[in-house]
Design a protein around this motif. Structure first.
Motif, PDB file in Angstrom:
ATOM      1  N   GLY A  96      24.707  -3.565 -76.949  1.00 49.70           N
ATOM      2  CA  GLY A  96      23.319  -3.169 -76.716  1.00 49.70           C
ATOM      3  C   GLY A  96      22.473  -4.325 -76.215  1.00 49.70           C
ATOM      4  N   CYS A  97      22.623  -5.489 -76.835  1.00 50.15           N
ATOM      5  CA  CYS A  97      21.871  -6.677 -76.422  1.00 50.15           C
ATOM      6  C   CYS A  97      22.271  -7.108 -75.018  1.00 50.15           C
ATOM      7  CB  CYS A  97      22.119  -7.789 -77.424  1.00 50.15           C
ATOM      8  SG  CYS A  97      21.214  -9.312 -77.088  1.00 50.15           S
ATOM      9  N   ALA A  98      23.577  -7.081 -74.719  1.00 50.30           N
ATOM     10  CA  ALA A  98      24.051  -7.463 -73.387  1.00 50.30           C
ATOM     11  C   ALA A  98      23.491  -6.536 -72.320  1.00 50.30           C
ATOM     12  CB  ALA A  98      25.585  -7.453 -73.354  1.00 50.30           C
ATOM     13  N   GLY A  99      23.410  -5.241 -72.620  1.00 53.79           N
ATOM     14  CA  GLY A  99      22.845  -4.293 -71.661  1.00 53.79           C
ATOM     15  C   GLY A  99      21.379  -4.561 -71.374  1.00 53.79           C
ATOM     16  N   ALA A 100      20.602  -4.867 -72.421  1.00 57.65           N
ATOM     17  CA  ALA A 100      19.179  -5.171 -72.224  1.00 57.65           C
ATOM     18  C   ALA A 100      19.002  -6.429 -71.380  1.00 57.65           C
ATOM     19  CB  ALA A 100      18.491  -5.338 -73.579  1.00 57.65           C
ATOM     20  N   LEU A 101      19.815  -7.453 -71.627  1.00 57.86           N
ATOM     21  CA  LEU A 101      19.738  -8.687 -70.844  1.00 57.86           C
ATOM     22  C   LEU A 101      20.086  -8.430 -69.382  1.00 57.86           C
ATOM     23  CD1 LEU A 101      21.460 -11.177 -73.321  1.00 57.86           C
ATOM     24  CD2 LEU A 101      19.064 -11.227 -72.623  1.00 57.86           C
ATOM     25  N   MET A 102      21.139  -7.655 -69.144  1.00 55.24           N
ATOM     26  CA  MET A 102      21.569  -7.381 -67.769  1.00 55.24           C
ATOM     27  C   MET A 102      20.490  -6.623 -66.998  1.00 55.24           C
ATOM     28  SD  MET A 102      24.688  -8.344 -66.776  1.00 55.24           S
ATOM     29  CE  MET A 102      25.244  -7.071 -65.673  1.00 55.24           C
ATOM     30  N   GLN A 103      19.967  -5.575 -67.611  1.00 54.78           N
ATOM     31  CA  GLN A 103      18.954  -4.775 -66.933  1.00 54.78           C
ATOM     32  C   GLN A 103      17.693  -5.584 -66.661  1.00 54.78           C
ATOM     33  OE1 GLN A 103      18.380  -1.104 -69.109  1.00 54.78           O
ATOM     34  NE2 GLN A 103      20.566  -0.629 -69.076  1.00 54.78           N
ATOM     35  N   GLY A 104      17.356  -6.468 -67.593  1.00 52.71           N
ATOM     36  CA  GLY A 104      16.157  -7.282 -67.410  1.00 52.71           C
ATOM     37  C   GLY A 104      16.310  -8.331 -66.334  1.00 52.71           C
ATOM     38  N   GLY A 279      38.363  -2.812 -77.527  1.00 53.27           N
ATOM     39  CA  GLY A 279      38.766  -2.100 -76.329  1.00 53.27           C
ATOM     40  C   GLY A 279      37.552  -1.751 -75.483  1.00 53.27           C
ATOM     41  N   VAL A 280      37.752  -0.879 -74.522  1.00 53.15           N
ATOM     42  CA  VAL A 280      36.681  -0.524 -73.581  1.00 53.15           C
ATOM     43  C   VAL A 280      35.817   0.577 -74.182  1.00 53.15           C
ATOM     44  CG1 VAL A 280      36.139   0.298 -71.273  1.00 53.15           C
ATOM     45  CG2 VAL A 280      38.131  -1.172 -71.624  1.00 53.15           C
ATOM     46  N   VAL A 281      34.561   0.244 -74.496  1.00 48.82           N
ATOM     47  CA  VAL A 281      33.582   1.199 -75.038  1.00 48.82           C
ATOM     48  C   VAL A 281      32.414   1.246 -74.062  1.00 48.82           C
ATOM     49  CG1 VAL A 281      32.079   1.779 -76.972  1.00 48.82           C
ATOM     50  CG2 VAL A 281      34.279   0.658 -77.395  1.00 48.82           C
ATOM     51  N   THR A 282      32.204   2.393 -73.442  1.00 43.71           N
ATOM     52  CA  THR A 282      31.228   2.502 -72.356  1.00 43.71           C
ATOM     53  C   THR A 282      29.910   3.110 -72.821  1.00 43.71           C
ATOM     54  OG1 THR A 282      32.175   4.650 -71.757  1.00 43.71           O
ATOM     55  CG2 THR A 282      33.033   2.718 -70.626  1.00 43.71           C
ATOM     56  N   PHE A 283      28.895   2.935 -72.001  1.00 46.06           N
ATOM     57  CA  PHE A 283      27.586   3.583 -72.067  1.00 46.06           C
ATOM     58  C   PHE A 283      26.654   3.046 -73.149  1.00 46.06           C
ATOM     59  CE2 PHE A 283      29.634   6.822 -69.480  1.00 46.06           C
ATOM     60  CZ  PHE A 283      28.634   7.080 -68.551  1.00 46.06           C
ATOM     61  N   VAL A 284      27.150   2.281 -74.131  1.00 47.59           N
ATOM     62  CA  VAL A 284      26.240   1.769 -75.164  1.00 47.59           C
ATOM     63  C   VAL A 284      25.229   0.810 -74.549  1.00 47.59           C
ATOM     64  CG1 VAL A 284      26.076   0.439 -77.301  1.00 47.59           C
ATOM     65  CG2 VAL A 284      27.962   2.054 -76.984  1.00 47.59           C
ATOM     66  N   GLY A 285      25.719  -0.152 -73.745  1.00 47.88           N
ATOM     67  CA  GLY A 285      24.838  -1.127 -73.126  1.00 47.88           C
ATOM     68  C   GLY A 285      23.965  -0.560 -72.029  1.00 47.88           C
ATOM     69  N   LEU A 286      24.291   0.644 -71.549  1.00 47.62           N
ATOM     70  CA  LEU A 286      23.500   1.261 -70.484  1.00 47.62           C
ATOM     71  C   LEU A 286      22.385   2.130 -71.056  1.00 47.62           C
ATOM     72  CD1 LEU A 286      23.280   1.703 -67.397  1.00 47.62           C
ATOM     73  CD2 LEU A 286      24.787   3.671 -67.686  1.00 47.62           C
ATOM     74  N   GLY A 299       8.642  -4.501 -72.430  1.00 44.07           N
ATOM     75  CA  GLY A 299       8.585  -5.874 -72.929  1.00 44.07           C
ATOM     76  C   GLY A 299       9.869  -6.284 -73.630  1.00 44.07           C
ATOM     77  N   HIS A 300      10.454  -7.394 -73.183  1.00 42.43           N
ATOM     78  CA  HIS A 300      11.756  -7.795 -73.716  1.00 42.43           C
ATOM     79  C   HIS A 300      11.661  -8.510 -75.067  1.00 42.43           C
ATOM     80  CE1 HIS A 300      12.910  -6.876 -69.593  1.00 42.43           C
ATOM     81  NE2 HIS A 300      14.126  -6.730 -70.073  1.00 42.43           N
ATOM     82  N   ARG A 301      10.473  -8.861 -75.488  1.00 42.33           N
ATOM     83  CA  ARG A 301      10.332  -9.472 -76.818  1.00 42.33           C
ATOM     84  C   ARG A 301      10.809  -8.508 -77.896  1.00 42.33           C
ATOM     85  NH1 ARG A 301       4.704 -11.954 -79.299  1.00 42.33           N
ATOM     86  NH2 ARG A 301       5.606 -12.808 -81.232  1.00 42.33           N
ATOM     87  N   PHE A 302      10.562  -7.208 -77.695  1.00 43.82           N
ATOM     88  CA  PHE A 302      11.117  -6.194 -78.596  1.00 43.82           C
ATOM     89  C   PHE A 302      12.417  -5.617 -78.067  1.00 43.82           C
ATOM     90  CE2 PHE A 302      11.713  -1.623 -79.216  1.00 43.82           C
ATOM     91  CZ  PHE A 302      11.975  -1.609 -80.577  1.00 43.82           C
ATOM     92  N   LEU A 303      12.516  -5.441 -76.754  1.00 46.02           N
ATOM     93  CA  LEU A 303      13.641  -4.701 -76.174  1.00 46.02           C
ATOM     94  C   LEU A 303      14.986  -5.362 -76.473  1.00 46.02           C
ATOM     95  CD1 LEU A 303      14.201  -2.189 -74.505  1.00 46.02           C
ATOM     96  CD2 LEU A 303      14.051  -3.598 -72.442  1.00 46.02           C
ATOM     97  N   ILE A 304      15.049  -6.695 -76.446  1.00 45.56           N
ATOM     98  CA  ILE A 304      16.329  -7.376 -76.661  1.00 45.56           C
ATOM     99  C   ILE A 304      16.819  -7.218 -78.109  1.00 45.56           C
ATOM    100  CG2 ILE A 304      17.450  -9.629 -76.720  1.00 45.56           C
ATOM    101  CD1 ILE A 304      15.860 -10.339 -74.184  1.00 45.56           C
ATOM    102  N   PRO A 305      16.033  -7.609 -79.123  1.00 43.65           N
ATOM    103  CA  PRO A 305      16.513  -7.366 -80.498  1.00 43.65           C
ATOM    104  C   PRO A 305      16.587  -5.887 -80.843  1.00 43.65           C
ATOM    105  CG  PRO A 305      14.271  -8.229 -80.524  1.00 43.65           C
ATOM    106  CD  PRO A 305      14.746  -8.342 -79.114  1.00 43.65           C
ATOM    107  N   GLY A 306      15.680  -5.089 -80.276  1.00 50.04           N
ATOM    108  CA  GLY A 306      15.712  -3.650 -80.531  1.00 50.04           C
ATOM    109  C   GLY A 306      16.983  -3.011 -79.997  1.00 50.04           C
ATOM    110  N   SER A 307      17.439  -3.473 -78.830  1.00 51.72           N
ATOM    111  CA  SER A 307      18.683  -2.943 -78.265  1.00 51.72           C
ATOM    112  C   SER A 307      19.887  -3.340 -79.103  1.00 51.72           C
ATOM    113  CB  SER A 307      18.863  -3.446 -76.824  1.00 51.72           C
ATOM    114  OG  SER A 307      17.854  -2.927 -75.979  1.00 51.72           O
ATOM    115  N   ALA A 308      19.829  -4.528 -79.716  1.00 53.43           N
ATOM    116  CA  ALA A 308      20.909  -4.927 -80.632  1.00 53.43           C
ATOM    117  C   ALA A 308      20.958  -3.988 -81.836  1.00 53.43           C
ATOM    118  CB  ALA A 308      20.711  -6.372 -81.078  1.00 53.43           C
ATOM    119  N   LEU A 309      19.793  -3.701 -82.428  1.00 52.06           N
ATOM    120  CA  LEU A 309      19.747  -2.758 -83.548  1.00 52.06           C
ATOM    121  C   LEU A 309      20.196  -1.367 -83.123  1.00 52.06           C
ATOM    122  CD1 LEU A 309      16.354  -3.641 -85.333  1.00 52.06           C
ATOM    123  CD2 LEU A 309      18.654  -3.894 -86.273  1.00 52.06           C
TER     124      LEU A 309
END
Length: 360
Positions: A96-104, A279-286, A299-309
């Motif tokens: 989840g965190c990796a997806g938020a970073l990539m999109q940002g 293994g390969v788990v899709t769509f969570v980070g998207l 705002g990524h101040r919430f989006l990054i930790p929020g995506s991890a949660l």
């Protein structure tokens, strides 16, 4: 200062206060739901353990009272359920965190770690080690090869996409697509030469699963996940400035090229570690960053930790469903996330298109 009809202050200050209250409420809700679901996941399964007994055993181990379960219950809880739930938390939070970073950092809501070849590169390492019968690290060989191949792949993609000392987003994504295609060919070649036993292992790994979760696997992914999750929020302000455009961000003091390189390496660390053990788990980070962006803004101040949660919550729920919905059989985790994620992603696309009045 302007006032509304009820006599309260209105304008930008009140709007900011409302957004802060909303994000605080959302973060509290996510954290609470995650704790409740994690305890429930340790309780439910082929061998049911009452929630009260789970809490009592946890308190007993922590020296806070409570009482231990019987021998079978303790073994199931501490050697089977808890490692699996903790691994789901770490893998889901990392994805989840990796997806938020990539999109940002790419400014593209369709970006996710698989786009730049991390997942497929890790898959090549794992599948290749299985097909070649490598065993230089015992049971850790597949995990180590997947992790190393994921890091090597993202380094290669970044090096190939650089030109004149800078990296364009479009070039990086297109290079990732090409590397994904090449990785798919290598995986197909490995499958072709694998025997029946190796083919079964390859298929199981590619479909994604946490069935083989153990405390050593948790400890293997913990340093990478903890480092990535702690470092990620430090990039939030610069990613928000990058949303204004590369030139304005540069004028505001952001080294865009260095920021992209740092974020790509951080995403590689988080994703390669997660894919190596699950293994390969899709769509969570998207999908998780998409949903939180709709609920709380960009705002990524919430989006990054929020995506991890949110990622941790989604993966714990998905794993609980995968091992209980078709008992005594267990659904592949990656298949389940794709089955649920694909229609939801299509709905998101349709919703965005209606709001924007088309893509053109």
């Amino acid at each position: 200062m302007p006032y509304d009809d009820a006599g309260g202050a209105s304008g930008p200050a009140s709007g900011a206060a409302v957004r802060r209250a909303r994000t605080a409420l959302l973060a509290t809700g996510l954290a609470t739901a995650l704790v409740v679901l994690a305890v429930l996941a340790t309780s439910v399964g082929a061998y049911d353990i009452p929630v009260g007994d789970v809490v009592g055993s946890l308190r007993h181990r922590a020296g806070l009272g409570g009482s231990a379960l019987d021998r079978v219950g303790e073994s199931v809880l501490w050697n089977v359920r808890l490692p699996r739930v903790v691994l789901a938390l770490l893998v889901g939070a990392s994805l989840g965190c990796a997806g938020a970073l990539m999109q940002g950092v790419f400014g593209n809501p369709l970006a996710e770690p698989g786009v730049i070849g991390i997942s497929s590169g890790a898959a090549v390492g794992a599948v290749g080690s299985i097909a070649l019968g490598l065993d230089f690290l015992g049971n850790w060989t597949v995990t180590a090869c997947a992790f190393a191949a994921g890091l090597v792949t993202v380094t290669l993609v970044y090096a190939l996409s650089r030109s004149d000392g800078r990296t364009e987003v479009v070039t990086l994504i297109l290079t990732g697509i090409a590397v994904n295609a090449f990785a798919g060919a290598l995986i197909g070649l490995s499958v072709f030469f694998a025997d029946n036993a190796q083919l079964t292992q390859i298929t199981f790994w590619q479909l994604g699963s946490l069935a083989q979760a153990t405390w050593p696997k948790v400890l293997a992914v913990l340093p990478c996940a903890a480092a990535g999750l702690l470092l990620a929020p430090l990039f939030a302000r610069r990613i928000d400035l990058l949303a204004l455009g590369e030139r304005p961000a540069h004028h505001l003091g952001v080294d865009v090229e260095r920021l992209r390189l740092a974020v790509v390496l951080l995403v590689a660390l988080l994703t390669a570690a997660a894919v190596a053990v699950a293994g390969v788990v899709t769509f969570v980070g998207l999908l998780v960053p998409h949903v939180l962006r709709m609920a709380a803004g960009p705002g990524h101040r919430f989006l990054i930790p929020g995506s991890a949660l949110g990622g941790a919550l989604v993966l714990v729920a998905a794993d609980l469903t995968a091992r209980t919905v078709a008992q005594p059989a267990e659904l592949p985790l990656g298949v389940l996330t794709a089955l649920v994620g694909s229609p939801f992603f299509f709905w998101l696309l349709r919703r965005t298109r209606r709001r924007q009045g088309g893509w053109a």
